[in-house]
Design a protein around this motif. Structure first.
Motif, PDB file in Angstrom:
ATOM      1  N   ILE A  18      23.494  42.968 -24.131  1.00  0.00           N
ATOM      2  CA  ILE A  18      23.122  41.599 -24.487  1.00  0.00           C
ATOM      3  C   ILE A  18      23.873  41.163 -25.735  1.00  0.00           C
ATOM      4  O   ILE A  18      24.370  40.043 -25.814  1.00  0.00           O
ATOM      5  CB  ILE A  18      21.603  41.480 -24.672  1.00  0.00           C
ATOM      6  N   ARG A  19      23.970  42.060 -26.722  1.00  0.00           N
ATOM      7  CA  ARG A  19      24.735  41.752 -27.943  1.00  0.00           C
ATOM      8  C   ARG A  19      26.185  41.403 -27.571  1.00  0.00           C
ATOM      9  O   ARG A  19      26.746  40.425 -28.071  1.00  0.00           O
ATOM     10  CB  ARG A  19      24.711  42.928 -28.913  1.00  0.00           C
ATOM     11  N   HIS A  20      26.776  42.202 -26.703  1.00  0.00           N
ATOM     12  CA  HIS A  20      28.167  41.970 -26.275  1.00  0.00           C
ATOM     13  C   HIS A  20      28.308  40.588 -25.619  1.00  0.00           C
ATOM     14  O   HIS A  20      29.236  39.841 -25.920  1.00  0.00           O
ATOM     15  CB  HIS A  20      28.597  43.082 -25.322  1.00  0.00           C
ATOM     16  N   LEU A  21      27.372  40.260 -24.734  1.00  0.00           N
ATOM     17  CA  LEU A  21      27.392  38.951 -24.075  1.00  0.00           C
ATOM     18  C   LEU A  21      27.286  37.822 -25.097  1.00  0.00           C
ATOM     19  O   LEU A  21      28.051  36.859 -25.059  1.00  0.00           O
ATOM     20  CB  LEU A  21      26.243  38.855 -23.067  1.00  0.00           C
ATOM     21  N   LEU A  22      26.346  37.942 -26.034  1.00  0.00           N
ATOM     22  CA  LEU A  22      26.152  36.908 -27.049  1.00  0.00           C
ATOM     23  C   LEU A  22      27.384  36.762 -27.938  1.00  0.00           C
ATOM     24  O   LEU A  22      27.818  35.646 -28.231  1.00  0.00           O
ATOM     25  CB  LEU A  22      24.926  37.223 -27.904  1.00  0.00           C
ATOM     26  N   LYS A  23      27.955  37.888 -28.377  1.00  0.00           N
ATOM     27  CA  LYS A  23      29.124  37.837 -29.264  1.00  0.00           C
ATOM     28  C   LYS A  23      30.351  37.249 -28.565  1.00  0.00           C
ATOM     29  O   LYS A  23      31.204  36.658 -29.217  1.00  0.00           O
ATOM     30  CB  LYS A  23      29.445  39.226 -29.811  1.00  0.00           C
ATOM     31  N   ASN A  24      30.433  37.402 -27.254  1.00  0.00           N
ATOM     32  CA  ASN A  24      31.580  36.884 -26.512  1.00  0.00           C
ATOM     33  C   ASN A  24      31.378  35.462 -26.002  1.00  0.00           C
ATOM     34  O   ASN A  24      32.187  34.964 -25.225  1.00  0.00           O
ATOM     35  CB  ASN A  24      31.924  37.821 -25.355  1.00  0.00           C
ATOM     36  N   THR A  25      30.305  34.836 -26.432  1.00  0.00           N
ATOM     37  CA  THR A  25      30.048  33.441 -26.074  1.00  0.00           C
ATOM     38  C   THR A  25      30.407  32.590 -27.278  1.00  0.00           C
ATOM     39  O   THR A  25      29.727  32.620 -28.296  1.00  0.00           O
ATOM     40  CB  THR A  25      28.571  33.252 -25.683  1.00  0.00           C
ATOM     41  N   ARG A  26      31.489  31.852 -27.191  1.00  0.00           N
ATOM     42  CA  ARG A  26      32.030  31.166 -28.371  1.00  0.00           C
ATOM     43  C   ARG A  26      31.112  30.097 -28.949  1.00  0.00           C
ATOM     44  O   ARG A  26      31.244  29.723 -30.100  1.00  0.00           O
ATOM     45  CB  ARG A  26      33.406  30.587 -28.078  1.00  0.00           C
ATOM     46  N   ASP A  27      30.146  29.616 -28.173  1.00  0.00           N
ATOM     47  CA  ASP A  27      29.252  28.574 -28.664  1.00  0.00           C
ATOM     48  C   ASP A  27      28.120  29.113 -29.539  1.00  0.00           C
ATOM     49  O   ASP A  27      27.354  28.334 -30.096  1.00  0.00           O
ATOM     50  CB  ASP A  27      28.636  27.805 -27.480  1.00  0.00           C
ATOM     51  N   ILE A  28      28.005  30.433 -29.671  1.00  0.00           N
ATOM     52  CA  ILE A  28      26.903  31.017 -30.436  1.00  0.00           C
ATOM     53  C   ILE A  28      27.456  31.626 -31.726  1.00  0.00           C
ATOM     54  O   ILE A  28      28.241  32.574 -31.682  1.00  0.00           O
ATOM     55  CB  ILE A  28      26.166  32.093 -29.616  1.00  0.00           C
ATOM     56  N   PRO A  29      27.036  31.110 -32.893  1.00  0.00           N
ATOM     57  CA  PRO A  29      27.529  31.647 -34.165  1.00  0.00           C
ATOM     58  C   PRO A  29      27.038  33.083 -34.407  1.00  0.00           C
ATOM     59  O   PRO A  29      25.977  33.478 -33.931  1.00  0.00           O
ATOM     60  CB  PRO A  29      26.966  30.696 -35.219  1.00  0.00           C
ATOM     61  N   ASP A  30      27.816  33.855 -35.177  1.00  0.00           N
ATOM     62  CA  ASP A  30      27.504  35.262 -35.428  1.00  0.00           C
ATOM     63  C   ASP A  30      26.106  35.473 -36.011  1.00  0.00           C
ATOM     64  O   ASP A  30      25.407  36.405 -35.616  1.00  0.00           O
ATOM     65  CB  ASP A  30      28.545  35.885 -36.362  1.00  0.00           C
ATOM     66  N   GLN A  35      20.442  37.431 -35.250  1.00  0.00           N
ATOM     67  CA  GLN A  35      19.027  37.035 -35.259  1.00  0.00           C
ATOM     68  C   GLN A  35      18.396  37.251 -33.887  1.00  0.00           C
ATOM     69  O   GLN A  35      17.305  37.810 -33.773  1.00  0.00           O
ATOM     70  CB  GLN A  35      18.917  35.570 -35.679  1.00  0.00           C
ATOM     71  N   LEU A  36      19.082  36.821 -32.840  1.00  0.00           N
ATOM     72  CA  LEU A  36      18.563  36.983 -31.477  1.00  0.00           C
ATOM     73  C   LEU A  36      18.467  38.446 -31.062  1.00  0.00           C
ATOM     74  O   LEU A  36      17.470  38.864 -30.474  1.00  0.00           O
ATOM     75  CB  LEU A  36      19.457  36.237 -30.485  1.00  0.00           C
ATOM     76  N   LEU A  74      19.840  27.187 -28.188  1.00  0.00           N
ATOM     77  CA  LEU A  74      21.288  27.329 -28.163  1.00  0.00           C
ATOM     78  C   LEU A  74      21.891  26.064 -27.567  1.00  0.00           C
ATOM     79  O   LEU A  74      21.372  25.526 -26.587  1.00  0.00           O
ATOM     80  CB  LEU A  74      21.694  28.534 -27.309  1.00  0.00           C
ATOM     81  N   LEU A  75      22.988  25.609 -28.148  1.00  0.00           N
ATOM     82  CA  LEU A  75      23.665  24.405 -27.670  1.00  0.00           C
ATOM     83  C   LEU A  75      25.064  24.791 -27.204  1.00  0.00           C
ATOM     84  O   LEU A  75      25.838  25.378 -27.956  1.00  0.00           O
ATOM     85  CB  LEU A  75      23.752  23.364 -28.789  1.00  0.00           C
ATOM     86  N   PHE A  76      25.371  24.474 -25.959  1.00  0.00           N
ATOM     87  CA  PHE A  76      26.648  24.830 -25.361  1.00  0.00           C
ATOM     88  C   PHE A  76      27.532  23.602 -25.202  1.00  0.00           C
ATOM     89  O   PHE A  76      27.062  22.470 -25.241  1.00  0.00           O
ATOM     90  CB  PHE A  76      26.419  25.516 -24.012  1.00  0.00           C
ATOM     91  N   ALA A  77      28.819  23.842 -24.986  1.00  0.00           N
ATOM     92  CA  ALA A  77      29.797  22.757 -24.869  1.00  0.00           C
ATOM     93  C   ALA A  77      29.536  21.881 -23.654  1.00  0.00           C
ATOM     94  O   ALA A  77      29.682  20.656 -23.719  1.00  0.00           O
ATOM     95  CB  ALA A  77      31.213  23.323 -24.824  1.00  0.00           C
ATOM     96  N   THR A  78      29.153  22.500 -22.538  1.00  0.00           N
ATOM     97  CA  THR A  78      28.903  21.749 -21.307  1.00  0.00           C
ATOM     98  C   THR A  78      27.719  22.386 -20.565  1.00  0.00           C
ATOM     99  O   THR A  78      27.413  23.565 -20.789  1.00  0.00           O
ATOM    100  CB  THR A  78      30.122  21.773 -20.362  1.00  0.00           C
ATOM    101  N   PRO A  79      27.101  21.649 -19.662  1.00  0.00           N
ATOM    102  CA  PRO A  79      26.038  22.253 -18.849  1.00  0.00           C
ATOM    103  C   PRO A  79      26.548  23.426 -17.997  1.00  0.00           C
ATOM    104  O   PRO A  79      25.816  24.399 -17.797  1.00  0.00           O
ATOM    105  CB  PRO A  79      25.558  21.098 -17.959  1.00  0.00           C
ATOM    106  N   ASP A  80      27.784  23.367 -17.524  1.00  0.00           N
ATOM    107  CA  ASP A  80      28.338  24.476 -16.734  1.00  0.00           C
ATOM    108  C   ASP A  80      28.455  25.753 -17.559  1.00  0.00           C
ATOM    109  O   ASP A  80      28.119  26.843 -17.077  1.00  0.00           O
ATOM    110  CB  ASP A  80      29.707  24.114 -16.159  1.00  0.00           C
TER     111      ASP A  80
END
Length: 104
Positions: A18-30, A35-36, A74-80
């Motif tokens: 899960i940490r790996h997934l979160l860190k590789n998602t550019r819309d989520i700050p470190d 924290q998550l 969490l706020l992402f760039a697009t709904p997709d």
């Protein structure tokens, strides 16, 4: 409220995936990743439930660790992008041993 059952046959230790997934998602700050992950690890040891949801007509995804009232937005760039993340995140959480409730 929809519930996704855990995958008890394929539990992996901790929240490394899960940490790996979160860190590789550019819309989520470190800082939010850390924290998550801390919240997820604390929740996994005592009450392994998470509450998730997508806000319709927006790019928002919400995660509540342990209860529905302590959410992280969490706020992402697009709904997709949000939808792809949500699918991967929910699958990763089930794989670790969480019960995932789609509730927001």
């Amino acid at each position: 409220m929809s519930e996704i059952k855990t995958s008890h046959h394929h539990k992996s230790p901790g929240c490394a995936g899960i940490r790996h997934l979160l860190k590789n998602t550019r819309d989520i700050p470190d800082h939010l990743v850390e924290q998550l992950v801390r919240a997820l690890e604390n929740t996994l040891t005592c009450h392994p439930e998470i509450f998730v949801g997508q806000v319709y007509d927006s790019c928002v995804y919400r995660i509540g660790c342990g209860d529905i009232y302590t959410e992280t937005k969490l706020l992402f760039a697009t709904p997709d992008v949000r939808n792809k993340f949500a699918s991967s995140f929910e699958a990763a959480c089930c794989h670790v041993g969480f019960t995932v409730h789609r509730s927001y």
